[in-house]
Design a protein around this motif. Structure first.
Motif, PDB file in Angstrom:
ATOM      1  N   MET A  29       0.285  -0.888  -0.330  1.00 54.78           N
ATOM      2  CA  MET A  29       0.247  -0.414   0.325  1.00 54.78           C
ATOM      3  C   MET A  29       0.680   1.466   0.033  1.00 54.78           C
ATOM      4  O   MET A  29       0.336   2.456  -1.045  1.00 54.78           O
ATOM      5  N   THR A  30       1.791   1.639   0.756  1.00 58.34           N
ATOM      6  CA  THR A  30       2.561   2.545   1.266  1.00 58.34           C
ATOM      7  C   THR A  30       3.802   2.071   1.786  1.00 58.34           C
ATOM      8  O   THR A  30       3.762   1.170   2.363  1.00 58.34           O
ATOM      9  N   GLN A  31       4.580   3.384   1.866  1.00 53.89           N
ATOM     10  CA  GLN A  31       5.927   3.208   3.104  1.00 53.89           C
ATOM     11  C   GLN A  31       6.427   4.073   3.013  1.00 53.89           C
ATOM     12  O   GLN A  31       5.859   5.543   2.627  1.00 53.89           O
ATOM     13  N   ALA A  32       6.965   3.861   4.113  1.00 51.41           N
ATOM     14  CA  ALA A  32       7.069   5.685   4.532  1.00 51.41           C
ATOM     15  C   ALA A  32       8.929   5.894   6.174  1.00 51.41           C
ATOM     16  O   ALA A  32       9.085   3.914   5.942  1.00 51.41           O
ATOM     17  N   HIS A  33       9.683   6.832   6.065  1.00 48.39           N
ATOM     18  CA  HIS A  33      10.901   6.446   6.296  1.00 48.39           C
ATOM     19  C   HIS A  33      10.975   7.106   7.579  1.00 48.39           C
ATOM     20  O   HIS A  33      10.871   8.279   7.444  1.00 48.39           O
ATOM     21  N   TYR A  34      11.223   6.460   8.442  1.00 50.48           N
ATOM     22  CA  TYR A  34      11.142   6.801  10.176  1.00 50.48           C
ATOM     23  C   TYR A  34      13.016   7.615  10.433  1.00 50.48           C
ATOM     24  O   TYR A  34      14.094   6.344  10.180  1.00 50.48           O
ATOM     25  N   GLU A  35      13.015   8.268  10.969  1.00 47.50           N
ATOM     26  CA  GLU A  35      15.021   9.546  11.610  1.00 47.50           C
ATOM     27  C   GLU A  35      14.468   8.978  13.101  1.00 47.50           C
ATOM     28  O   GLU A  35      14.027  10.293  12.583  1.00 47.50           O
ATOM     29  N   ALA A  51      -2.344   6.184   7.875  1.00 47.79           N
ATOM     30  CA  ALA A  51      -3.533   7.035   7.129  1.00 47.79           C
ATOM     31  C   ALA A  51      -3.512   6.918   5.240  1.00 47.79           C
ATOM     32  O   ALA A  51      -4.474   7.296   4.955  1.00 47.79           O
ATOM     33  N   ASP A  52      -2.269   7.117   5.097  1.00 44.64           N
ATOM     34  CA  ASP A  52      -1.914   7.343   3.437  1.00 44.64           C
ATOM     35  C   ASP A  52      -1.664   5.584   2.684  1.00 44.64           C
ATOM     36  O   ASP A  52      -2.906   6.304   1.962  1.00 44.64           O
ATOM     37  N   ALA A  53      -1.918   5.042   3.489  1.00 50.17           N
ATOM     38  CA  ALA A  53      -3.134   3.755   3.516  1.00 50.17           C
ATOM     39  C   ALA A  53      -4.106   3.267   2.891  1.00 50.17           C
ATOM     40  O   ALA A  53      -4.544   2.897   1.886  1.00 50.17           O
ATOM     41  N   ALA A  54      -4.833   4.041   3.853  1.00 50.94           N
ATOM     42  CA  ALA A  54      -5.993   3.751   4.030  1.00 50.94           C
ATOM     43  C   ALA A  54      -6.813   5.510   3.472  1.00 50.94           C
ATOM     44  O   ALA A  54      -8.187   5.290   2.972  1.00 50.94           O
ATOM     45  N   ASP A  55      -5.673   6.392   2.574  1.00 50.87           N
ATOM     46  CA  ASP A  55      -6.593   7.711   2.105  1.00 50.87           C
ATOM     47  C   ASP A  55      -7.632   8.456   2.976  1.00 50.87           C
ATOM     48  O   ASP A  55      -8.414   8.565   2.415  1.00 50.87           O
ATOM     49  N   VAL A  56      -6.652   8.291   3.905  1.00 52.48           N
ATOM     50  CA  VAL A  56      -7.735   9.167   5.138  1.00 52.48           C
ATOM     51  C   VAL A  56      -6.677  10.280   6.142  1.00 52.48           C
ATOM     52  O   VAL A  56      -5.247   9.525   6.213  1.00 52.48           O
ATOM     53  N   ALA A  57      -7.274  11.209   6.730  1.00 50.01           N
ATOM     54  CA  ALA A  57      -6.288  11.717   7.727  1.00 50.01           C
ATOM     55  C   ALA A  57      -5.687  11.307   8.419  1.00 50.01           C
ATOM     56  O   ALA A  57      -6.348  10.272   8.994  1.00 50.01           O
ATOM     57  N   PRO A  58      -4.720  11.769   9.401  1.00 52.41           N
ATOM     58  CA  PRO A  58      -4.099  10.459  10.249  1.00 52.41           C
ATOM     59  C   PRO A  58      -5.091  10.852  11.281  1.00 52.41           C
ATOM     60  O   PRO A  58      -5.368  10.028  12.342  1.00 52.41           O
ATOM     61  N   SER A  94      13.122  -7.531  12.161  1.00 51.35           N
ATOM     62  CA  SER A  94      12.338  -6.027  11.732  1.00 51.35           C
ATOM     63  C   SER A  94      11.229  -6.864  12.525  1.00 51.35           C
ATOM     64  O   SER A  94      10.977  -8.085  12.611  1.00 51.35           O
ATOM     65  N   VAL A  95       9.622  -6.146  12.647  1.00 50.59           N
ATOM     66  CA  VAL A  95       8.533  -6.503  13.671  1.00 50.59           C
ATOM     67  C   VAL A  95       7.459  -6.335  12.360  1.00 50.59           C
ATOM     68  O   VAL A  95       7.325  -5.299  13.041  1.00 50.59           O
ATOM     69  N   SER A  96       6.866  -6.584  12.865  1.00 56.18           N
ATOM     70  CA  SER A  96       5.018  -6.931  11.716  1.00 56.18           C
ATOM     71  C   SER A  96       3.549  -7.154  12.304  1.00 56.18           C
ATOM     72  O   SER A  96       4.506  -7.499  14.281  1.00 56.18           O
ATOM     73  N   PHE A  97       2.892  -6.386  13.165  1.00 54.38           N
ATOM     74  CA  PHE A  97       1.761  -6.540  13.319  1.00 54.38           C
ATOM     75  C   PHE A  97       0.830  -5.644  12.583  1.00 54.38           C
ATOM     76  O   PHE A  97       1.199  -5.259  11.297  1.00 54.38           O
ATOM     77  N   ARG A  98      -0.287  -6.659  12.788  1.00 55.21           N
ATOM     78  CA  ARG A  98      -1.784  -5.985  12.190  1.00 55.21           C
ATOM     79  C   ARG A  98      -1.980  -4.726  12.753  1.00 55.21           C
ATOM     80  O   ARG A  98      -1.852  -4.285  14.107  1.00 55.21           O
ATOM     81  N   TYR A  99      -2.923  -3.636  12.105  1.00 50.29           N
ATOM     82  CA  TYR A  99      -3.804  -3.060  13.007  1.00 50.29           C
ATOM     83  C   TYR A  99      -4.884  -2.793  12.009  1.00 50.29           C
ATOM     84  O   TYR A  99      -4.824  -2.534  10.580  1.00 50.29           O
ATOM     85  N   ASN A 100      -6.017  -3.280  12.202  1.00 48.85           N
ATOM     86  CA  ASN A 100      -7.065  -3.515  11.309  1.00 48.85           C
ATOM     87  C   ASN A 100      -6.725  -4.647  10.265  1.00 48.85           C
ATOM     88  O   ASN A 100      -6.417  -5.396  10.656  1.00 48.85           O
ATOM     89  N   GLN A 101      -6.983  -4.092   8.989  1.00 51.21           N
ATOM     90  CA  GLN A 101      -6.818  -4.520   8.057  1.00 51.21           C
ATOM     91  C   GLN A 101      -4.925  -5.052   7.455  1.00 51.21           C
ATOM     92  O   GLN A 101      -5.082  -5.234   7.075  1.00 51.21           O
ATOM     93  N   TYR A 102      -4.459  -3.325   7.713  1.00 48.09           N
ATOM     94  CA  TYR A 102      -3.086  -4.069   7.218  1.00 48.09           C
ATOM     95  C   TYR A 102      -2.229  -4.281   8.249  1.00 48.09           C
ATOM     96  O   TYR A 102      -2.187  -4.604   9.350  1.00 48.09           O
TER      97      TYR A 102
END
Length: 122
Positions: A29-35, A51-58, A94-102
């Motif tokens: 869906m999307t990618q971001a980079h944390y620094e 929010a970007d993946a869901a196409d909504v405001a954060p 890496s660490v993976s988790f579910r947030y709603n359907q994501y």
């Protein structure tokens, strides 16, 4: 957020999304980079990516609270933690988790990847 499969709007090269042939049931869906020196904390960066993946405001991402899905402090300490006795405690992986359907993956190099099951796409 992205204009192609390999770079962002500003030309930053993206990390591999991890959703190749070995995971055909997930759609990138999307990618971001944390620094760690950024003005945004890891929680905020993850929420912006979702929010970007869901196409909504954060601010529209509220339920469930992120802290109910994952221990962000543990990720920050393990991957981006402060120095102890002059040495970083940074881990690799890496660490993976579910947030709603994501499906959200946070990698030790700072890349945050958001995918969803292909059943939700289209």
């Amino acid at each position: 957020m992205t204009t192609s499969n390999d770079q962002t709007d500003d030309g930053t090269k993206l990390a591999q999304d991890g959703n190749g042939p070995d995971d055909p049931d997930m759609a990138f869906m999307t990618q971001a980079h944390y620094e760690r020196e950024s003005h945004r904390d890891l929680t905020t960066e993850i929420m912006f990516a979702i929010a970007d993946a869901a196409d909504v405001a954060p601010v529209d991402i509220k339920d469930p609270p992120l802290y109910e899905c994952v221990d962000i402090a543990a990720i920050e300490d393990g991957f981006f933690g402060p120095k102890v006795a002059g040495q970083t405690r940074d881990s690799e992986g890496s660490v993976s988790f579910r947030y709603n359907q994501y499906h959200v993956e946070v990698a030790s190099d700072g890349w945050i990847t958001v995918s969803e099951p292909t059943a939700y796409g289209d």
